[in-house]
Design a protein around this motif. Sequence first.
Motif, short mmCIF file in Angstrom:
data_model
loop_
_atom_site.label_atom_id
_atom_site.label_comp_id
_atom_site.label_asym_id
_atom_site.label_seq_id
_atom_site.Cartn_x
_atom_site.Cartn_y
_atom_site.Cartn_z
N MET A 269 0.85 -1.20 0.00
CA MET A 269 0.00 0.00 0.00
C MET A 269 0.89 1.26 0.00
SD MET A 269 -2.52 1.40 2.99
CE MET A 269 -3.42 -0.13 3.01
N THR A 270 0.55 2.18 -0.87
CA THR A 270 1.24 3.47 -0.82
C THR A 270 0.22 4.58 -0.63
OG1 THR A 270 2.94 2.65 -2.28
CG2 THR A 270 2.80 5.02 -2.03
N THR A 271 0.47 5.40 0.32
CA THR A 271 -0.39 6.54 0.57
C THR A 271 0.50 7.77 0.59
OG1 THR A 271 -1.59 5.03 2.00
CG2 THR A 271 -2.25 7.33 2.05
N ARG A 272 0.27 8.67 -0.30
CA ARG A 272 1.17 9.81 -0.48
C ARG A 272 0.98 10.86 0.61
NH1 ARG A 272 5.80 9.74 -2.40
NH2 ARG A 272 5.85 7.94 -3.77
N ILE A 273 2.01 11.13 1.35
CA ILE A 273 1.96 12.26 2.27
C ILE A 273 2.17 13.54 1.46
CG2 ILE A 273 2.83 10.92 4.23
CD1 ILE A 273 5.42 12.97 3.58
N ASN A 274 1.85 14.68 2.10
CA ASN A 274 2.08 15.97 1.46
C ASN A 274 3.33 16.60 2.09
OD1 ASN A 274 2.09 18.69 0.74
ND2 ASN A 274 -0.15 18.76 0.55
N GLY A 275 4.47 16.41 1.43
CA GLY A 275 5.75 16.86 1.99
C GLY A 275 5.82 18.36 2.22
N GLU A 276 5.25 19.12 1.29
CA GLU A 276 5.28 20.59 1.46
C GLU A 276 4.47 21.03 2.67
OE1 GLU A 276 4.16 22.75 -2.10
OE2 GLU A 276 5.61 21.55 -3.25
N ARG A 277 3.32 20.38 2.86
CA ARG A 277 2.47 20.71 4.01
C ARG A 277 3.19 20.37 5.31
NH1 ARG A 277 -3.20 17.63 3.96
NH2 ARG A 277 -1.77 15.86 4.14
N LEU A 278 3.87 19.24 5.33
CA LEU A 278 4.62 18.83 6.51
C LEU A 278 5.72 19.84 6.83
CD1 LEU A 278 5.72 16.72 8.62
CD2 LEU A 278 7.02 15.72 6.72
N LEU A 279 6.50 20.24 5.82
CA LEU A 279 7.60 21.19 6.04
C LEU A 279 7.06 22.55 6.48
CD1 LEU A 279 9.85 20.18 3.01
CD2 LEU A 279 10.38 19.83 5.44
N ARG A 280 5.95 22.97 5.87
CA ARG A 280 5.32 24.25 6.26
C ARG A 280 4.98 24.24 7.74
NH1 ARG A 280 2.15 24.36 1.71
NH2 ARG A 280 0.35 23.56 2.83
N ASP A 281 4.39 23.14 8.21
CA ASP A 281 4.03 23.04 9.64
C ASP A 281 5.28 23.05 10.52
OD1 ASP A 281 1.31 23.10 9.42
OD2 ASP A 281 1.07 20.92 9.41
N LEU A 282 6.30 22.32 10.10
CA LEU A 282 7.54 22.30 10.90
C LEU A 282 8.15 23.70 10.99
CD1 LEU A 282 9.15 18.96 9.66
CD2 LEU A 282 8.75 19.54 12.06
N TYR A 283 8.15 24.43 9.88
CA TYR A 283 8.71 25.79 9.88
C TYR A 283 7.87 26.72 10.76
CZ TYR A 283 11.68 24.38 5.94
OH TYR A 283 12.59 23.74 5.14
N GLU A 284 6.56 26.51 10.75
CA GLU A 284 5.69 27.36 11.56
C GLU A 284 5.91 27.11 13.05
OE1 GLU A 284 1.75 27.72 9.81
OE2 GLU A 284 0.99 28.32 11.79
N LEU A 285 6.02 25.84 13.41
CA LEU A 285 6.26 25.50 14.82
C LEU A 285 7.63 26.01 15.27
CD1 LEU A 285 5.55 24.08 17.46
CD2 LEU A 285 6.18 21.90 16.43
N ARG A 286 8.59 26.00 14.35
CA ARG A 286 9.94 26.47 14.66
C ARG A 286 9.96 27.95 15.07
NH1 ARG A 286 14.49 25.75 9.99
NH2 ARG A 286 16.35 26.09 11.23
N LYS A 287 8.97 28.71 14.58
CA LYS A 287 8.94 30.16 14.89
C LYS A 287 8.57 30.41 16.36
CE LYS A 287 8.20 32.32 10.44
NZ LYS A 287 7.48 31.31 9.61
N ILE A 288 7.91 29.44 16.99
CA ILE A 288 7.50 29.63 18.39
C ILE A 288 8.71 29.35 19.28
CG2 ILE A 288 5.86 28.98 20.19
CD1 ILE A 288 3.99 27.92 18.00
N GLY A 289 9.30 30.43 19.81
CA GLY A 289 10.50 30.28 20.63
C GLY A 289 11.77 30.23 19.81
N GLU A 290 11.71 30.77 18.58
CA GLU A 290 12.87 30.73 17.68
C GLU A 290 14.12 31.30 18.37
OE1 GLU A 290 12.20 33.04 14.14
OE2 GLU A 290 13.32 31.58 12.94
N TYR A 291 15.25 30.58 18.21
CA TYR A 291 16.53 31.05 18.75
C TYR A 291 17.62 30.73 17.74
CZ TYR A 291 20.81 31.19 21.47
OH TYR A 291 22.08 31.46 21.89
N LYS A 292 18.23 31.76 17.13
CA LYS A 292 19.17 31.55 16.02
C LYS A 292 18.51 30.61 15.00
CE LYS A 292 23.19 32.71 18.78
NZ LYS A 292 24.57 32.42 19.18
N THR A 293 19.18 29.48 14.65
CA THR A 293 18.52 28.56 13.71
C THR A 293 17.75 27.47 14.46
OG1 THR A 293 20.49 27.18 13.60
CG2 THR A 293 20.28 28.91 11.95
N GLY A 294 17.69 27.58 15.79
CA GLY A 294 17.01 26.56 16.58
C GLY A 294 15.82 27.11 17.33
#
Length: 404
Positions: free
Chosen positions: A1-26
């Motif tokens: 079975m293959t079910t396609r994830i949405n890679g762009e949507r995943l990365l967008r969410d990761l980048y958005e969460l990264r902004k909460i408490g952003e410190y340098k690149t971490g």
Amino acid sequence: MTTRINGERLLRDLYELRKIGEYKTGVHRPTYSPEDVQSRHWLAARLSAAGLDPEIDGIGNVLGRARGEGPKLLLGSHVETQPHAGWLDGALGVLYGLEVARTLGGGIDVAAWADEEGHFGSFIGSRSFCGMLTDTEIDTLHNREGTALRDALAQAGFADRPRAMVDPARYRGYMEAHIEQGAELEDTGKRIGIVTAIVGSHRFRILFEGVQNHAGTTRMSIRKDAGVALVNLAHAIYQRFPAVVGPRTVWTTGRITLDPGAASIVPGRAEMVFQFRDTDPALLAKLDGELETLVADANRGPCTVTIAERGQSTPQSMDAGFQDALERAAELHAPSLHVRMPSGAGHDAQILAERMKSAMLFVPSIGGISHHYAEDTKDEDIVLGCQVFADAAAEIIANGTNVG
Ligand SMILES: [Zn+2]
């Protein structure tokens, strides 16, 4: 079975969460800090938008429960971070859970366990969920700044909420994706790690008692130098252990203190903090015995040597059927670029494994760096890992009888 994830949507969410408490690149998001609380509410909203029923419970665990009948698979990790640390440690696994829930459209519960990073205690979020954390323990815990856990929970707005408890009958099992936090995948050119077991650790505080005296007037022959006794034991361990350990055993003298620690005083007391880790309980027990023997030998010298304190965590094997499902998915999407490996770091999966079948997937950490703001993983590895995770989850949900 293959079910396609949405890679762009995943990365967008990761980048958005990264902004909460952003410190340098971490990110700087210690447990129950305003940024951490904000990230928990952000996640609850995301889970809701994905069609899950979100809850933040009385210990700060965020849970998104799938609606509908049928067995569920629980996917999760954590959203708080070490101080001034990386953006993927924990966040990756939680947002993989969210993305897989969106992709499969049912059968997936998502969790962000509180305080995996241990600002207040040891795995308090996942232990609470598994019924392994008492209110008495909650009463006693505090962070390095001295803030009581109860006060932090009140400040965060979670104090009056009930604590969610696991219903093992609801779940086929638990899976956690995580960055490797080491360099083995990168060094061997692999892109996916399938965790075989999470190491257990045995930890010791060893005390040396001699006699404190003048460094100029005390003849060498009559000294009872606690510092010398410590160094000799440390050396004996490093001489002896290589002959008895396994290929992946690690052992560390993390701290040495001499008392009073002055240039012209023979140390009267000394302390060494020592630990070893492995996935094999029998080997850990054997190393306990080796250490006992070396301590007994050390006591034949002029100083008294005692093991003052012990702590330990139990190694946890990951479910064999879940590992197979992960391996099949990895072989489909990254032929021969996957490897089975132990986890040298602790994770919530070792707690969940006490209650249900559990497994873990690793993606490479660039340069093996973690617990530092430079921590990173290539976008294409992040997306690949989630696809493998999704396929394995789909197989486990659809075909549970063949798994495990
Ligand atoms: Zn982590």
